[in-house]
Write a protein that holds these residues in place. Structure first.
Motif, PDB file in Angstrom:
ATOM      1  N   LEU A 153       0.839  -1.205   0.000  1.00  0.00           N
ATOM      2  CA  LEU A 153       0.000   0.000   0.000  1.00  0.00           C
ATOM      3  C   LEU A 153       0.874   1.256   0.000  1.00  0.00           C
ATOM      4  O   LEU A 153       0.630   2.195  -0.768  1.00  0.00           O
ATOM      5  N   GLY A 154       1.895   1.262   0.854  1.00  0.00           N
ATOM      6  CA  GLY A 154       2.778   2.421   0.935  1.00  0.00           C
ATOM      7  C   GLY A 154       3.552   2.652  -0.346  1.00  0.00           C
ATOM      8  O   GLY A 154       3.668   3.790  -0.824  1.00  0.00           O
ATOM      9  N   ARG A 155       4.090   1.568  -0.927  1.00  0.00           N
ATOM     10  CA  ARG A 155       4.874   1.706  -2.162  1.00  0.00           C
ATOM     11  C   ARG A 155       4.014   2.210  -3.316  1.00  0.00           C
ATOM     12  O   ARG A 155       4.503   2.907  -4.211  1.00  0.00           O
ATOM     13  N   ALA A 156       2.734   1.862  -3.311  1.00  0.00           N
ATOM     14  CA  ALA A 156       1.833   2.274  -4.393  1.00  0.00           C
ATOM     15  C   ALA A 156       1.324   3.704  -4.219  1.00  0.00           C
ATOM     16  O   ALA A 156       0.636   4.219  -5.095  1.00  0.00           O
ATOM     17  N   GLY A 157       1.648   4.342  -3.089  1.00  0.00           N
ATOM     18  CA  GLY A 157       1.287   5.746  -2.910  1.00  0.00           C
ATOM     19  C   GLY A 157       0.164   6.017  -1.938  1.00  0.00           C
ATOM     20  O   GLY A 157      -0.269   7.175  -1.801  1.00  0.00           O
ATOM     21  N   ALA A 158      -0.324   5.004  -1.229  1.00  0.00           N
ATOM     22  CA  ALA A 158      -1.384   5.230  -0.248  1.00  0.00           C
ATOM     23  C   ALA A 158      -0.807   5.871   1.008  1.00  0.00           C
ATOM     24  O   ALA A 158       0.384   5.737   1.314  1.00  0.00           O
ATOM     25  N   GLY A 159      -1.667   6.581   1.743  1.00  0.00           N
ATOM     26  CA  GLY A 159      -1.289   7.077   3.054  1.00  0.00           C
ATOM     27  C   GLY A 159      -0.581   8.413   3.091  1.00  0.00           C
ATOM     28  O   GLY A 159       0.090   8.728   4.073  1.00  0.00           O
ATOM     29  N   HIS A 160      -0.756   9.244   2.055  1.00  0.00           N
ATOM     30  CA  HIS A 160      -0.132  10.568   2.063  1.00  0.00           C
ATOM     31  C   HIS A 160      -1.095  11.593   2.647  1.00  0.00           C
ATOM     32  O   HIS A 160      -2.183  11.816   2.113  1.00  0.00           O
ATOM     33  N   ILE A 161      -0.712  12.201   3.750  1.00  0.00           N
ATOM     34  CA  ILE A 161      -1.498  13.268   4.379  1.00  0.00           C
ATOM     35  C   ILE A 161      -0.541  14.426   4.656  1.00  0.00           C
ATOM     36  O   ILE A 161       0.325  14.334   5.531  1.00  0.00           O
ATOM     37  N   GLY A 162      -0.669  15.507   3.879  1.00  0.00           N
ATOM     38  CA  GLY A 162       0.233  16.635   4.035  1.00  0.00           C
ATOM     39  C   GLY A 162       1.670  16.223   3.807  1.00  0.00           C
ATOM     40  O   GLY A 162       2.010  15.635   2.780  1.00  0.00           O
ATOM     41  N   ALA A 163       2.524  16.509   4.785  1.00  0.00           N
ATOM     42  CA  ALA A 163       3.950  16.185   4.675  1.00  0.00           C
ATOM     43  C   ALA A 163       4.275  14.785   5.185  1.00  0.00           C
ATOM     44  O   ALA A 163       5.448  14.433   5.325  1.00  0.00           O
ATOM     45  N   TYR A 164       3.250  13.962   5.446  1.00  0.00           N
ATOM     46  CA  TYR A 164       3.456  12.620   5.989  1.00  0.00           C
ATOM     47  C   TYR A 164       3.094  11.557   4.945  1.00  0.00           C
ATOM     48  O   TYR A 164       2.146  11.721   4.178  1.00  0.00           O
ATOM     49  N   SER A 165       3.849  10.474   4.939  1.00  0.00           N
ATOM     50  CA  SER A 165       3.574   9.355   4.040  1.00  0.00           C
ATOM     51  C   SER A 165       3.359   8.081   4.842  1.00  0.00           C
ATOM     52  O   SER A 165       3.633   8.036   6.050  1.00  0.00           O
ATOM     53  N   ASP A 166       2.854   7.042   4.200  1.00  0.00           N
ATOM     54  CA  ASP A 166       2.652   5.722   4.816  1.00  0.00           C
ATOM     55  C   ASP A 166       1.742   5.785   6.040  1.00  0.00           C
ATOM     56  O   ASP A 166       1.912   4.995   6.984  1.00  0.00           O
ATOM     57  N   CYS A 167       0.779   6.712   6.047  1.00  0.00           N
ATOM     58  CA  CYS A 167      -0.144   6.816   7.188  1.00  0.00           C
ATOM     59  C   CYS A 167      -1.169   5.680   7.119  1.00  0.00           C
ATOM     60  O   CYS A 167      -1.852   5.514   6.103  1.00  0.00           O
ATOM     61  N   GLN A 168      -1.267   4.904   8.196  1.00  0.00           N
ATOM     62  CA  GLN A 168      -2.207   3.775   8.269  1.00  0.00           C
ATOM     63  C   GLN A 168      -2.707   3.637   9.704  1.00  0.00           C
ATOM     64  O   GLN A 168      -2.047   4.068  10.651  1.00  0.00           O
ATOM     65  N   PHE A 169      -3.869   2.982   9.859  1.00  0.00           N
ATOM     66  CA  PHE A 169      -4.362   2.594  11.177  1.00  0.00           C
ATOM     67  C   PHE A 169      -4.694   1.111  11.124  1.00  0.00           C
ATOM     68  O   PHE A 169      -5.390   0.641  10.205  1.00  0.00           O
ATOM     69  N   HIS A 170      -4.191   0.358  12.099  1.00  0.00           N
ATOM     70  CA  HIS A 170      -4.415  -1.081  12.149  1.00  0.00           C
ATOM     71  C   HIS A 170      -5.279  -1.416  13.370  1.00  0.00           C
ATOM     72  O   HIS A 170      -4.994  -0.950  14.481  1.00  0.00           O
ATOM     73  N   SER A 171      -6.303  -2.216  13.172  1.00  0.00           N
ATOM     74  CA  SER A 171      -7.112  -2.716  14.286  1.00  0.00           C
ATOM     75  C   SER A 171      -7.358  -4.201  14.064  1.00  0.00           C
ATOM     76  O   SER A 171      -7.407  -4.670  12.923  1.00  0.00           O
ATOM     77  N   THR A 172      -7.500  -4.950  15.149  1.00  0.00           N
ATOM     78  CA  THR A 172      -7.640  -6.399  15.046  1.00  0.00           C
ATOM     79  C   THR A 172      -9.081  -6.832  15.302  1.00  0.00           C
ATOM     80  O   THR A 172      -9.866  -6.136  15.944  1.00  0.00           O
TER      81      THR A 172
END
Length: 371
Positions: A153-172
């Motif tokens: 997901l990160g390599r494909a460009g997901a998770g960009h918010i402003g100056a931050y990249s690879d933003c994700q939230f994980h829940s089980t």
């Protein structure tokens, strides 16, 4: 070596056709992309001399900013330059792909490259034309596959918010399913309810990249049927569009800035409008013909607009608005040649595309000479 379609898919990952203005003749103009490509030539214009360069360098695909066929051709023969261009390309199996206003609009495209060349900071779009809608992507992944799906997901460009990249939230949680007849489940047995410890990965994608992100996600996800949500968000990404406006680190006199423009774009000569002693700091740039956007730049608070093909009466209009204008010529858009090579090189590396040589055209296509 790669397929021509594969190369253009990578190009359109940053300059998709949807960015282009209505009626702009972009895309494949000559030949076919359904072939293997070893050598790609990147050029501003497709003149006959550029095609001769491509033939000499054994080029398979030309990527150009200015479309060689801007209006319909009444005939294709050797009596016109346009006809000879088409004939030579077909004879030597050279495909020609044009990206015009879509490359102007794109992040990292012509206008960003011009702004970078001038050292502008805190840049934003001058003329918004495309809303880059933001979506939340949520996907359910078995615990043992979380790391590889997250990385994809990160390599494909997901998770960009402003100056931050690879933003994700994980829940089980616990996922439940029953494989029916014909299914080939990753875990469990056909006809039985299966419960699996799963992680829900949430991230953000945009209108521009969501399809490529989902493809990358599915490629590494272990499940036969991937469960995911794509939900439009109220938050928005910065708009895309023509031109950029930003600031110099320090104000300088207009004449000194004009000298800076000449050096940055390696032009022999340029024209400028305004008081040469006036201090300027806020700068607008717009590749190509920017006559229509003089008032836009002025109302955006620019001290100077850097653009090409300035008309006499538009220069008077700029003076009346208190806007300085620097015209280094249309040809400064040639910054796109190395810029496109850099962008494609980066994407080829990420996608492990090898055996394709990217070449910057060395043919000078500027029609003007100066005394």
């Amino acid at each position: 070596m790669a397929n021509g379609q594969q190369i253009i898919e990578q190009f359109e990952s940053f300059a998709p056709k949807k960015f282009a203005f209505e009626g702009d003749p972009i895309g494949l103009q000559i030949g076919t992309l359904n072939k293997d490509v070893k050598r790609v030539l990147v050029t501003l214009d497709v003149l006959e001399s550029v095609v001769d360069e491509a033939i000499e360098k054994k080029i398979d695909l030309i990527i150009a900013h200015h479309p060689p066929i801007f209006s319909k051709l009444a005939q294709v023969n050797d009596q016109s330059a346009a006809g000879r261009i088409v004939m030579k390309c077909i004879k030597h199996e050279i495909a020609v792909y044009a990206a015009h206003t879509n490359l102007d609009v794109a992040e990292g495209g012509v206008n960003d490259l011009m702004a970078d060349a001038l050292g502008l900071t805190d840049t934003r779009v001058l003329v918004p034309s495309f809303e880059n809608t933001v979506y939340k992507l949520a996907v359910f992944v078995p615990e043992e596959a979380v790391e590889r799906v997250s990385d994809a997901l990160g390599r494909a460009g997901a998770g960009h918010i402003g100056a931050y990249s690879d933003c994700q939230f994980h829940s089980t949680g616990t996922g439940q399913f029953k494989a029916t007849t014909g299914a080939k489940p990753y875990v469990g047995q056909t006809g039985q309810i299966e419960r699996v410890n799963e992680v829900r990965i949430e991230t953000v994608v945009t209108e521009l990249n969501h399809k490529q992100v989902i493809r990358a996600m599915k490629k590494v996800h272990p499940y036969e049927e991937v469960a995911y949500d794509l939900i439009r968000q109220e938050m928005t990404a910065p708009p895309l569009g023509l031109g950029r406006i930003g600031s110099l680190e320090e104000a300088m006199p207009l004449r000194a800035f004009a000298e800076h423009v000449r050096t940055a774009f390696a032009v022999e000569n340029l024209r400028f409008v305004g008081d040469e002693n006036r201090l300027v700091r806020k700068i607008a740039v717009l590749g190509g013909d920017g006559n229509k956007y003089v008032s836009t730049a002025a109302f955006a608070g620019a001290d100077v607009l850097v653009t090409g093909d300035l008309y006499f009466h538009v220069a008077h209009d700029a003076m009346a608005l208190g806007l300085a204008v620097i015209d280094p010529g249309h040809h400064v858009e040639s910054v796109m040649k190395q810029g496109v090579v850099n962008l494609l090189t980066e994407r080829f590396t990420k996608q492990n595309i090898r055996g394709v040589e990217l070449i910057v055209s060395t043919t000078n296509t500027n029609p003007f000479q100066f005394l």
